[in-house]
Design a protein around this motif. Structure first.
Motif, short mmCIF file in Angstrom:
data_model
loop_
_atom_site.label_atom_id
_atom_site.label_comp_id
_atom_site.label_asym_id
_atom_site.label_seq_id
_atom_site.Cartn_x
_atom_site.Cartn_y
_atom_site.Cartn_z
N MET A 66 57.51 72.89 -12.85
CA MET A 66 56.36 72.09 -13.33
C MET A 66 55.45 71.84 -12.13
SD MET A 66 55.87 71.11 -16.43
CE MET A 66 57.45 70.95 -17.24
N SER A 67 54.19 72.23 -12.27
CA SER A 67 53.33 72.04 -11.12
C SER A 67 52.67 70.66 -11.19
CB SER A 67 52.28 73.15 -11.07
OG SER A 67 51.08 72.75 -11.64
N GLU A 89 50.85 65.93 -13.37
CA GLU A 89 50.94 67.34 -13.74
C GLU A 89 49.51 67.85 -13.91
OE1 GLU A 89 53.42 69.44 -16.82
OE2 GLU A 89 54.02 67.37 -17.14
N ALA A 90 49.31 69.14 -13.61
CA ALA A 90 47.96 69.69 -13.74
C ALA A 90 47.44 69.54 -15.18
CB ALA A 90 47.94 71.16 -13.33
#
Lengths: 289, 162
Positions: free
Chosen positions: B1-2, B20-21
């Motif tokens: 998870m980016s 998170e993005a």
């Protein structure tokens, strides 16, 4: 509604965008205003693995005169179009149309480049760019090419823009003084796409129409450039018979789908009616009457 | 998870957070910052209930990612009042019955706040166009326009008195 997982990039320069696009291809989508893309991502109709946000790149913003052309940076917002003294003075069709796109909040984000490059037939700028004979500057790591708006669109969400290319700016031949222009749009409510709309530019000389261009919004798979509609008024005094012939030609070019905005017959009729109104207003502006 | 760190100013307070993005700005505000003034209405950028002020512009926070607000200055309805003293817009909505159910009100207030910055003395028509991106399903527009007018008059009188 939350979009799928993606990696977020916020490059500071066009070359960085082009490098990312070259490397990622169709795994990446460019984020400009995001007001078409983000709703699609929420519905998972778009699930890009990478999002390249171009909003930090100043070189992609702004409206300027460059010799015989007006240049609009792709990330210029519709709010900036409305506020542009240059466009109001020399290309009023764009700020007038922008005021009919979405609503104030959306116009603070939504960009001209997105409107032109997205390929949604409901977008308003494509028909206007066709009528103005604008060109789109497309850049990739391999170089730069210019494509006329009239040659850019292939179908619903289908354009000639390649996966590794970025629309960086729109070049509009500055309309000569005396060119009349008008965009007429009928819609159900604020923020809606057009039931039908027509963009017209025309120039008069010695009481005759010396040049004209007509294009339609949201009555086909793409914006529609109708040479036949323009030919119907060229060389005439733009009298009632010529305007009627142009409207008939626009209706013949229109191929709308039936949807919540109306039946095929209604939307076709509105394509004709918007063409009439746009010609009448463009004529009155060209002749100063 | 980016996920990534962002820092921004919210209602005058410096904030650092990890998002998170894909986190939408409205979810970040409501769920990570407990700022539940901005509402989730249509989630499709039509209704304006999620309107906030970002870098001096009204935007719909349901259609912007929190990462895009990195480095920005954000105002929500929670930042309008000065302590216990209502903003003239809030007072106007109270005095002019500018709300019924109240769902659209935070978005109406933040949008009207920016409208009055851009145009301190708007006509009724300009108010209507200015709030055309905000829907009220109690159909209370008449009184909302009156409320904005009330606030404009009050602000202009106060400035005239200075």
């Amino acid at each position: 509604m939350t979009p799928g997982v993606f990696e977020y990039h916020r490059p500071k320069a066009v070359d960085e965008v082009l490098a990312l696009l070259g490397q990622l291809g169709d795994d990446a989508k460019v984020l400009a205003g995001g007001h078409s893309l983000v709703p699609m991502m929420k519905l998972r109709l778009a699930e890009p693995a990478h999002l390249i946000d171009i909003n930090a790149i100043d070189a992609l913003r702004g409206i300027r005169q460059d010799g015989a052309a007006i240049i609009i940076g792709a990330a210029t917002t519709q709010a900036e179009v409305i506020a542009s003294d240059l466009l109001v003075a020399k290309c009023s069709i764009l700020p007038e149309a922008a005021a009919q796109i979405a609503d104030p909040q959306v116009r603070n984000c939504a960009t001209v480049g997105g409107n032109c490059a997205n390929g949604d037939p409901g977008n308003d700028d494509p028909a206007i760019m066709m009528a103005l004979d604008a060109s789109y500057v497309l850049r990739s790591q391999g170089g730069e090419r210019q494509v006329a708006a009239r040659d850019f669109y292939e179908g619903v969400y289908a354009t000639v823009l390649a996966d590794n290319e970025l629309l960086t700016e729109i070049r509009i031949p500055t309309p000569a003084a005396g060119v009349g222009m008008s965009y007429q749009k009928i819609k159900r409510k604020v923020g809606d796409y057009a039931i039908a709309a027509a963009a017209v530019t025309l120039a008069m000389a010695d009481g005759r129409c010396a040049d004209a261009a007509i294009a339609l919004t949201n009555v086909g798979d793409t914006a529609l450039f109708s040479s036949a509609a323009a030919d119907a008024i060229k060389g005439t005094s733009v009298d009632a018979a010529a305007i009627d012939a142009a409207a008939q030609a626009a209706m013949a070019a229109a191929a709308p789908a039936e949807d919540l905005r109306g039946t095929v017959a209604y939307r076709t009729a509105m394509a004709g009616q918007m063409t009439r109104r746009a010609i009448v207003q463009a004529l009155s502006r060209a002749t100063g009457s | 998870m980016s996920s990534q760190k962002i820092s921004l100013t919210i209602n005058g307070e410096a904030v650092e957070a990890e998002v998170e993005a894909r986190t939408l700005l409205i979810h970040f505000l409501r769920e990570q910052r407990n700022l539940t003034g901005p509402h989730i209405g249509c989630e499709t950028s039509h209704c304006g209930a999620c309107t906030v002020d970002l870098n001096g512009k009204s935007v719909k926070s349901c259609t912007i990612f929190a990462v895009q607000a990195d480095g920005g200055e954000l105002l929500t309805v929670e930042g309008l009042a000065n302590g216990a003293e209502l903003h003239p817009l809030q007072e106007g909505f109270y005095e002019s019955h500018g709300l019924q159910c109240g769902y659209c009100t935070p978005g109406m207030l933040t949008r009207a706040y920016r409208l009055l910055q851009e145009n301190p003395d708007p006509s009724d028509d300009e108010i209507r166009i200015g709030i055309s991106g905000n829907l009220c399903r109690c159909t209370g527009y008449q009184n909302i326009v009156k409320a904005v007018r009330y606030a404009a008059d009050k602000i202009n009188q106060a400035e005239g008195a200075d």
